[in-house]
Design a protein around this motif. Structure first.
Motif, mmCIF file in Angstrom:
data_model
loop_
_atom_site.group_PDB
_atom_site.id
_atom_site.type_symbol
_atom_site.label_atom_id
_atom_site.label_comp_id
_atom_site.label_asym_id
_atom_site.label_seq_id
_atom_site.Cartn_x
_atom_site.Cartn_y
_atom_site.Cartn_z
ATOM 1 N N ALA A 477 -2.723 -49.483 46.644
ATOM 2 C CA ALA A 477 -2.533 -50.952 47.134
ATOM 3 C C ALA A 477 -2.509 -51.800 46.242
ATOM 4 N N TYR A 478 -1.252 -52.541 45.969
ATOM 5 C CA TYR A 478 -1.344 -54.013 45.169
ATOM 6 C C TYR A 478 -1.096 -54.986 46.210
ATOM 7 N N ILE A 479 -1.732 -56.001 46.298
ATOM 8 C CA ILE A 479 -1.985 -56.856 47.305
ATOM 9 C C ILE A 479 -1.703 -58.255 46.786
ATOM 10 N N GLN A 480 -0.474 -58.717 47.065
ATOM 11 C CA GLN A 480 -0.351 -60.315 46.442
ATOM 12 C C GLN A 480 -0.243 -61.246 47.770
ATOM 13 N N ALA A 481 -0.919 -62.194 47.188
ATOM 14 C CA ALA A 481 -1.078 -63.323 48.222
ATOM 15 C C ALA A 481 -0.695 -64.884 47.667
ATOM 16 N N ARG A 483 -1.243 -68.669 47.054
ATOM 17 C CA ARG A 483 -2.405 -69.629 47.308
ATOM 18 C C ARG A 483 -1.842 -70.653 48.358
ATOM 19 N N GLU A 484 -0.875 -71.310 48.349
ATOM 20 C CA GLU A 484 -0.516 -72.147 49.208
ATOM 21 C C GLU A 484 0.583 -71.799 50.443
ATOM 22 N N ASP A 485 0.292 -70.320 50.780
ATOM 23 C CA ASP A 485 1.159 -69.727 51.824
ATOM 24 C C ASP A 485 0.834 -70.283 53.234
ATOM 25 N N HIS A 486 1.784 -70.834 53.915
ATOM 26 C CA HIS A 486 1.601 -71.129 55.539
ATOM 27 C C HIS A 486 1.990 -70.419 56.401
ATOM 28 N N ILE A 487 2.835 -69.395 56.007
ATOM 29 C CA ILE A 487 3.226 -68.389 56.815
ATOM 30 C C ILE A 487 2.210 -67.098 56.957
ATOM 31 N N ALA A 488 1.813 -66.524 55.981
ATOM 32 C CA ALA A 488 0.826 -65.872 55.653
ATOM 33 C C ALA A 488 -0.281 -66.161 54.979
ATOM 34 N N PRO A 489 -1.308 -67.150 55.562
ATOM 35 C CA PRO A 489 -2.396 -67.653 54.870
ATOM 36 C C PRO A 489 -3.299 -66.762 53.883
ATOM 37 N N LEU A 490 -3.655 -67.282 52.955
ATOM 38 C CA LEU A 490 -4.381 -66.463 52.094
ATOM 39 C C LEU A 490 -5.361 -65.818 52.490
ATOM 40 N N ALA A 491 -6.353 -66.227 53.364
ATOM 41 C CA ALA A 491 -7.575 -65.784 53.982
ATOM 42 C C ALA A 491 -7.242 -64.631 54.947
ATOM 43 N N SER A 492 -6.007 -64.670 55.585
ATOM 44 C CA SER A 492 -5.455 -63.754 56.265
ATOM 45 C C SER A 492 -4.878 -62.533 55.656
ATOM 46 N N VAL A 493 -4.160 -62.746 54.311
ATOM 47 C CA VAL A 493 -3.920 -61.534 53.780
ATOM 48 C C VAL A 493 -5.043 -60.875 52.942
ATOM 49 N N TRP A 494 -5.877 -61.436 52.686
ATOM 50 C CA TRP A 494 -7.236 -61.201 52.069
ATOM 51 C C TRP A 494 -7.756 -59.850 52.916
ATOM 52 N N ARG A 495 -7.449 -60.072 54.049
ATOM 53 C CA ARG A 495 -8.050 -59.206 55.054
ATOM 54 C C ARG A 495 -7.691 -57.780 54.752
ATOM 55 N N LEU A 496 -6.567 -57.466 54.316
ATOM 56 C CA LEU A 496 -6.098 -56.142 53.856
ATOM 57 C C LEU A 496 -7.185 -55.540 52.932
ATOM 58 N N MET A 497 -7.874 -56.042 52.367
ATOM 59 C CA MET A 497 -8.831 -55.493 51.312
ATOM 60 C C MET A 497 -9.986 -54.935 52.298
ATOM 61 N N ASP A 498 -10.198 -55.316 53.372
ATOM 62 C CA ASP A 498 -11.104 -54.838 54.226
ATOM 63 C C ASP A 498 -10.684 -53.930 55.084
ATOM 64 N N HIS A 499 -9.606 -53.455 55.162
ATOM 65 C CA HIS A 499 -8.872 -52.521 56.375
ATOM 66 C C HIS A 499 -8.512 -51.293 55.587
ATOM 67 N N ALA A 509 -1.327 -65.538 43.877
ATOM 68 C CA ALA A 509 -0.228 -66.015 42.853
ATOM 69 C C ALA A 509 -0.109 -67.490 43.268
ATOM 70 N N GLY A 510 0.237 -68.467 42.308
ATOM 71 C CA GLY A 510 0.598 -69.799 42.833
ATOM 72 C C GLY A 510 1.484 -70.316 43.656
ATOM 73 N N SER A 511 1.668 -71.329 44.470
ATOM 74 C CA SER A 511 2.663 -71.584 45.310
ATOM 75 C C SER A 511 2.606 -70.764 46.558
ATOM 76 N N GLY A 512 3.778 -70.769 47.379
ATOM 77 C CA GLY A 512 3.398 -70.125 48.674
ATOM 78 C C GLY A 512 4.317 -68.943 49.025
ATOM 79 N N HIS A 513 4.855 -68.950 50.468
ATOM 80 C CA HIS A 513 5.279 -67.671 50.897
ATOM 81 C C HIS A 513 6.556 -67.154 50.273
ATOM 82 N N ILE A 514 7.161 -67.955 49.442
ATOM 83 C CA ILE A 514 8.593 -67.681 49.067
ATOM 84 C C ILE A 514 8.389 -67.988 47.378
ATOM 85 N N ALA A 515 7.978 -68.965 46.991
ATOM 86 C CA ALA A 515 8.145 -69.466 45.330
ATOM 87 C C ALA A 515 6.872 -68.647 44.852
ATOM 88 N N GLY A 516 5.862 -68.285 45.726
ATOM 89 C CA GLY A 516 4.905 -67.618 45.267
ATOM 90 C C GLY A 516 5.231 -66.048 44.932
#
Length: 595
Positions: A477-481, A483-499, A509-516
């Motif tokens: 798995a390659y998991i991209q998050a 840094r400024e995502d307000h739809i899928a917050p960074l801390a929430s996406v990181w949880r994929l690493m745990d599961h 990645a820099g920026s948010g949900h789209i530009a990132g």
């Protein structure tokens, strides 16, 4: 000399004194404004019980207390605009700072970037008073006792939204830039803004760009390809290759069904699809159908079955055993469930790798969107979804409200008050190109995932009769998050690493949900961070991460090639329509054009 002792020959004329022509022009502007509003009212009345019914019915809209307040404010705005010229004959120019105007640093808030917000005492006082009141509103809300965490978050969100709505920059009579523009254009800017507002009311949606500036398949979503398979839920697009040889393992992309797929194919310069094709990938894209009443019974299993179907169609069409996959946002959530189901069935080898673009499986830290999953919202959602589907404009309004200052009030000022021309911005066009959602599935998603967080509880949910346990996923798995995502917050996406149990690569990645995500290398924008993929926590990862300037796409294609670098000649089924799956129509297909 006159009887006041002033020299009438040398007295400077008042530059704000309206001439007879000005007065006549303003009268004309107000007359045209009244005509526009009358035509709008008559047009809405003639629609009767048309497609504009429901909560977009103007009659119901006008019964809304908030709308009535806006209507009253609009009426006052025109009255004040007419009186404005008279007041200018006797008052000092509102744009001439007093000699003792207090010095101030340039404001950081772009709503108050106009110099008069600090240099003119009147507007400076308005600005400062608003700041104090907004701060007091938020402070009072945060200090309220007897609230649980969810209730407090909702109250703070509402208070922030109210503070942003009450900003003096949002009102014509208290915004110096709007007043100046009205003076300079002799009211034409207000008239143009009124046209924009009435057009948006007719559409039932705030416009960010000119809706006629783009046409899907003409100047947006133009990467060549063919639709080679379709069901009642999706179309499968295969894109035309541009290289002599291609990687043997093809790429299948699942975009979110809450948006149009062409966020990944905006134009040749921004298109992830076109770029991936240029890297030698055989690219397939799922284009979800916008829901209608016939899809009222669509649920979780149907989307998972569609993902499995698409995987099998690509494998069979190219005669390959496995595929690379990408799941963007909510489609990544469902893709995780699909992979868990395939693993439980002993079919994990169908997928060589999985890439998650800003996707979540653990919703404990899902951010502001969790405020929209309580009983009151779900009951409202049920009412709005009476036809069996949720009109996509409601979902667009929800997402816009998460960044109300930027995505709502900024455009109210620009489009309605200043009367600016719409920018020809493809990303904003895509943002307004809404997709309807199947009602039953949408509610199920909010309840089971966002509210109850059942996907991370082993065997709590099933897919097509198979219990889901994310720990069974061994797919690389390659998991991209973002840094400024307000739809899928960074801390929430990181949880994929745990599961997930397989090898994992995390990229921030820099920026948010789209530009990132949509950050082509040629743009030279933003940056990304890589680090220790065995880090126990996100904080540990960030602390040891290495920053690289520019796009993360080259890093990703290196990872893809590292999974399997074998290549095959570009011929036969690698060319859309030349294999066993014949072309149905040209890309981007008709599903993405359906409204």
């Amino acid at each position: 000399m006159n009887d006041t002792g002033k020299d009438t020959a040398t007295e400077a004329p008042n530059p704000f004194m309206p001439s007879p022509d000005d007065m006549q022009h303003w009268a004309s502007v107000m007359g045209r404004a009244q005509q526009l509003m009358l035509e709008y009212a008559l047009g809405q009345a003639n629609q009767g019980n048309s497609a504009a019914a429901g909560l977009f019915d103007p009659a119901r809209w006008l019964q809304n207390p908030t709308t009535q307040a806006w209507a009253e404010q609009s009426s006052k705005m025109w009255e004040q605009g007419a009186a404005f010229w008279t007041s200018l004959a006797t008052l000092q120019s509102p744009f001439a700072p007093a000699a003792d105007a207090p010095a101030a640093n340039a404001p950081r808030d772009k709503r108050f970037a106009d110099p008069d917000w600090t240099q003119n005492p009147v507007f400076a006082l308005i600005h400062q008073s608003y700041g104090l009141l907004a701060d007091q509103l938020l402070t009072t809300t945060r200090q309220m006792t007897g609230l649980d965490d969810h209730a407090r978050a909702k109250m703070e969100f509402a208070a922030k939204g109210m503070a942003e709505a009450l900003s003096p920059s949002n009102l014509a009579i208290t915004n110096p830039e709007v007043i100046r523009r009205a003076v300079e254009t002799r009211g034409e800017s207000l008239l143009k803004g009124l046209k924009h507002m009435l057009t948006d009311l007719s559409r039932g949606q705030l416009s960010h760009v000119d809706p006629d500036a783009f046409e899907v398949g003409v100047n947006i979503a133009t990467t060549p390809g063919k639709v080679i398979h379709e069901t009642d839920l999706y179309q499968l697009i295969q894109y035309a290759p541009t290289t002599k040889d291609v990687l043997a393992v093809p790429l299948l992309i699942f975009p979110p069904w809450i948006n149009r797929f062409y966020i990944l194919d905006l134009n040749p310069a921004k298109s992830f699809v076109a770029w991936a094709v240029e890297q030698g990938l055989t690219v397939f894209m799922v284009s979800w159908k916008s829901a209608d009443a016939s899809m009222s019974e669509i649920v979780w299993d149907d989307y998972i079955a569609a993902q499995v179907d698409a995987i099998d169609m690509v494998r069979e069409g190219l005669n390959v055993p496995t595929v690379h996959t990408i799941g963007y946002c909510v489609a990544g959530t469902t893709l995780a469930a699909t992979l868990a189901m395939l693993a439980a069935r002993g079919e994990a080898a169908k997928v060589q790798s999985v890439t998650f673009f800003t996707a979540q499986v653990d919703f404990e830290l899902a951010g502001d969107l969790k405020m929209f999953v309580d009983d009151s919202y779900l009951n409202l959602l049920q009412q709005l979804s009476a036809p069996g589907f949720l009109d996509g404009r409601y979902m667009a309004a929800t997402f816009n409200s998460l960044r109300g200052r930027d995505l709502i009030w900024n455009y109210v000022v620009s489009n309605y008050l200043l009367g600016n021309d719409y920018p020809p911005f493809d990303l904003l066009y895509w943002n307004g190109d809404v997709t309807n959602l199947p009602a039953k599935w949408h509610r199920q998603y909010l309840v089971d995932l966002y509210r109850d967080n059942r996907l991370v509880i082993p065997n709590s949910l099933s897919a097509m009769g198979t219990p889901i346990d994310l720990k069974k996923i061994g797919t690389p798995a390659y998991i991209q998050a973002g840094r400024e995502d307000h739809i899928a917050p960074l801390a929430s996406v990181w949880r994929l690493m745990d599961h997930l149990s397989g090898p994992k690569t995390f990229l921030l990645a820099g920026s948010g949900h789209i530009a990132g995500v949509v950050n082509p290398p040629a743009a030279g924008k933003y940056q990304y961070w890589t680090g220790d993929n065995s880090a126990p926590t996100l904080d540990d990862f960030v602390a040891g991460a290495t920053e690289t300037k520019g796009s993360w796409w080259p890093h990703w294609i290196g990872w893809i090639s590292g999974q399997d670098s074998a290549k095959t000649p570009t011929k036969g089924s690698r060319i859309p329509g030349k294999g066993p799956k014949k072309a149905i129509e040209d890309a981007p297909g008709r599903y993405v054009k359906q409204r």
